[in-house]
Every structure is written in structure tokens, then in C-alpha cells.
Scaffold this active site. Structure first.
Site, PDB file in Angstrom:
ATOM      1  N   ASP A 100       0.835  -1.201   0.000  1.00 29.45           N
ATOM      2  CA  ASP A 100       0.000   0.000   0.000  1.00 29.45           C
ATOM      3  C   ASP A 100       0.871   1.254   0.000  1.00 29.45           C
ATOM      4  O   ASP A 100       1.251   1.746   1.037  1.00 29.45           O
ATOM      5  CB  ASP A 100      -0.904  -0.018   1.231  1.00 29.45           C
ATOM      6  CG  ASP A 100      -1.936   1.078   1.242  1.00 29.45           C
ATOM      7  OD1 ASP A 100      -2.148   1.714   0.205  1.00 29.45           O
ATOM      8  OD2 ASP A 100      -2.543   1.298   2.314  1.00 29.45           O
ATOM      9  N   GLU A 135      -2.788  10.582  -0.043  1.00 31.54           N
ATOM     10  CA  GLU A 135      -3.986   9.737   0.018  1.00 31.54           C
ATOM     11  C   GLU A 135      -4.235   9.250   1.434  1.00 31.54           C
ATOM     12  O   GLU A 135      -5.395   9.112   1.858  1.00 31.54           O
ATOM     13  CB  GLU A 135      -3.831   8.537  -0.929  1.00 31.54           C
ATOM     14  CG  GLU A 135      -5.102   7.707  -1.123  1.00 31.54           C
ATOM     15  CD  GLU A 135      -5.296   6.603  -0.086  1.00 31.54           C
ATOM     16  OE1 GLU A 135      -6.420   6.066   0.003  1.00 31.54           O
ATOM     17  OE2 GLU A 135      -4.327   6.289   0.651  1.00 31.54           O
ATOM     18  N   GLU A 136      -3.164   8.996   2.163  1.00 28.91           N
ATOM     19  CA  GLU A 136      -3.294   8.439   3.508  1.00 28.91           C
ATOM     20  C   GLU A 136      -3.630   9.485   4.564  1.00 28.91           C
ATOM     21  O   GLU A 136      -3.809   9.149   5.737  1.00 28.91           O
ATOM     22  CB  GLU A 136      -1.995   7.720   3.911  1.00 28.91           C
ATOM     23  CG  GLU A 136      -1.584   6.569   3.010  1.00 28.91           C
ATOM     24  CD  GLU A 136      -2.464   5.336   3.169  1.00 28.91           C
ATOM     25  OE1 GLU A 136      -3.473   5.425   3.891  1.00 28.91           O
ATOM     26  OE2 GLU A 136      -2.135   4.297   2.578  1.00 28.91           O
TER      27      GLU A 136
END
Length: 350
Positions: A100, A135-136
Site C-alpha cells: 500500500d 492519500e493516507e
């Protein structure tokens, strides 16, 4: 066997990416690496600040001189903290970003490069590669991509889905509940007002509230993420707050309305929304792929609907090990995702 697959180009690229610290807010160096790597492959590359004066940049790459392409291929280059250095265990790559989202990102690049060598995509106008920051941590990179002045017919988004197409994923609304009280000696609580007691009452009601359910995505879920408040055991707490979320499957506006209605019943309690995105319903009925819904969130709904038509979510690795201390990806699965990405590209370009 293991030594042969460990020489695969996607392994070399992933190892290079994972050697760079790229936790959210610290994506500068990996952005520079991707810019130089893609330029070396013959792409026109833009590093685009996500806001005026920002030191955080998305990377957008395309072939030829036209920024406008039919298909968007996208992944996020940030990872969750803490950075965990790369280690190799047989045919398993361990470390932060392995699944990820650096493993899927590397597979996307290799897949597009194989299609170029095979003469199956044009050297301009077919594919744009967009690698985003943040994104995180709120999705700032993909939100900024709405201002690129571009739109695509379709999009292939990378996340660890175990090489299955995601049928969809839940949305999220994150919020703070902030309670105010009056401090006093704990031996005489009637002289004050406990903010922690009030907060717990609100949280208990939220925990027992019914939220929407979807046949595809399952139930919406409420979670209390963090709690803080009070000063000492012998002082009635003057303040307390909780950071919470609802992982929702439908009706984001209705859920926000319900939250406001519940909190408004309690004096001296404030509701503060932190961030949100709706559920994502994705294309998944494509021959040759297994499909399943996922519970985690992605950047997909942060790109405005009118800017990208059909969307798929696909990639190697498992979300079940992402964000944890033992994040890893199996190299056979990583390599197996490449023909999957190629098939998706050709499906959307046909």
C-alpha cells in the site's frame, strides 16, 4: 525459482521506491525519483504543486506533447507512518509501502511499459500516469488533481485488492465531538459539570444508532478513534473530546444530518466535521477478473465524477497487512498483477 522472479523489473522498481521515505507529508524525494525515472523512459513529466507555494507535488506523466489522454492510470506515492525499511524474505518483500501502495504503483508502470514495447498503445494520447501525494492523510493530492484542467474517459486506480476488481468501497465522515464542562473538586461534583460524562453519554447514543446498510457494501459502522479530556482524577473534567468516524455505505448528507440532530440534544457539546468522502461504486463486471467489495477508503471518490468516467480499483497485495508492522507483498502476486493491469488498459482503450 525465487532468484529468477526476484530479478523481475517490477521487483527492482519496487525496491527503489521503498528505499525512499515517503510517509504522508514527506513525499518530495519519491516524487523526484518518479519524475526522473519516467523521464528516463521517455515520458513528458510534470511535477505539480497541490497548492500555490506548496512543497508537495503530484507527478503527472504522458507520452508526447499532449497532456490530454483517454485513460488515467493512478496510484498514491505516500505511505502511512512509520517508515519500515525494506527487507527480503525469500519471495516476499516486506516493509512500508510494499502493498500500500508502492507495489501496485510499480506494477502499473511496468504494465504500461510492456504495452509500449508490444506496440499496443500509442505514443501519445492514450495513457496519463498520475501519482499523487496525501492519500493516507486527507486526499489532498487527488483533490488537487481536480484542478489540472483534464478529464479522462476511464481510470484505473491502484490499491491492494489481491488482484481482484473492487465492486465498490465505503465512504467516510470523520468528526470531533467536543464537550465543555465546569471544573470543581471531585468530592463535590454537584458544584461543576463533567465534560467526560457528557461526552460518554453522546458517544453511547452514537454507538447504538442505526446507520445505513447496503446489499453490496454491507453495514455502515461507527468508530470512536481517540478520546481525551479531563485534568486529574480528583477534578471534575472541564473539557473532553473524541475523534470519531462513520464508515458509510450510502447517504452521506443524511448521516451528517443525523449526527447534527443527535449532538444538538446535548448542551455544551459541539460537532466539528474533519473530512468526508462518499461511497464509491465501481466498474467490476469485466471478463477474466474476480471481484469483491472492500471496506477501506481510497482516492477514487475524491476525483470529481465529471472528470473521469468508468473507474476500476485493482492491485496486488492485501489491505489486511497494510498499515501494520508486518506489511508485505508476495512477489508472484506482484508479477501476476501486471497482465491484469495490461488487460484493463486494453479493455478501456478498445
Amino acid at each position: 525459482m525465487a532468484s529468477t522472479i526476484m530479478d523481475h523489473p517490477v521487483v527492482h522498481l519496487l525496491k527503489s521506491l521503498m528505499s525512499i521515505v515517503s510517509t504522508s507529508e514527506l513525499e518530495y524525494d519519491i516524487g523526484i525519483f518518479l519524475e526522473q525515472h519516467l523521464q528516463g523512459l521517455g515520458y513528458t513529466v510534470e511535477r505539480i504543486p497541490i497548492a500555490p507555494g506548496s512543497t508537495r507535488h503530484n507527478v503527472y506523466a504522458y507520452l508526447g506533447s499532449s497532456r490530454k489522454t483517454r485513460l488515467l492510470v493512478s496510484a498514491h506515492m505516500d505511505t502511512v507512518p512509520p517508515h519500515i525499511p525494506l527487507t527480503i524474505d525469500g519471495d516476499i518483500i516486506r516493509g512500508r509501502g510494499s502493498s500500500d501502495d508502492l507495489g501496485p504503483l510499480a506494477a502499473q508502470i511496468i504494465a504500461v511499459e510492456e504495452l509500449r514495447r508490444e506496440g499496443k498503445i500509442r505514443e501519445g494520447g492514450d495513457i496519463g500516469l498520475l501519482f499523487v501525494v496525501g492519500e493516507e492523510n486527507g486526499g489532498h493530492g487527488m483533490v488537487a488533481a481536480n484542478d489540472l484542467g483534464l478529464a479522462w474517459e476511464s481510470g484505473i486506480f491502484a490499491e491492494p485488492t489481491q488482484n481482484k476488481l473492487a465492486k465498490g468501497h465505503k465512504g467516510q465522515v470523520a468528526f470531533e465531538i467536543i464537550a465543555q464542562g465546569v471544573a470543581c473538586h471531585s468530592g463535590y461534583p454537584h458544584l461543576g459539570k463533567s465534560a467526560t460524562s457528557t461526552l460518554l453519554t453522546v458517544l453511547n447514543e452514537l454507538s447504538t444508532t442505526s446507520w445505513p446498510v447496503s446489499d453490496l457494501l454491507g453495514p455502515s459502522t461507527f468508530n470512536i478513534g481517540t478520546l481525551e479530556g479531563g485534568e486529574k482524577h480528583n477534578i471534575v473534567a472541564p473539557s473532553a473530546k473524541a475523534l470519531c468516524e462513520v464508515r458509510m455505505v450510502s447517504d452521506l448528507p443524511g448521516i451528517k444530518t443525523k449526527l447534527r440532530e443527535i449532538v444538538s440534544k446535548y448542551p455544551d457539546v459541539e460537532l466539528k466535521f474533519v473530512f468526508e468522502y462518499p461511497e464509491a461504486l465501481l466498474d467490476w463486471e469485466i471478463d477474466g477478473f474476480e471481484a469483491a467489495p472492500v471496506a477501506f477508503g481510497t482516492d477514487v471518490p475524491r476525483l470529481n465524477d465529471e472528470l473521469c468516467g468508468r473507474r476500476v480499483l485493482y492491485g496486488p497485495g492485501s489491505i489486511l497487512v497494510a498499515h501494520g508492522p508486518d506489511e508485505y507483498i508476495r512477489v508472484p502476486e506482484l508479477i501476476d498483477s501486471i497482465p491484469g493491469y495490461k488487460k484493463l488498459v486494453l479493455h478501456f482503450l478498445q
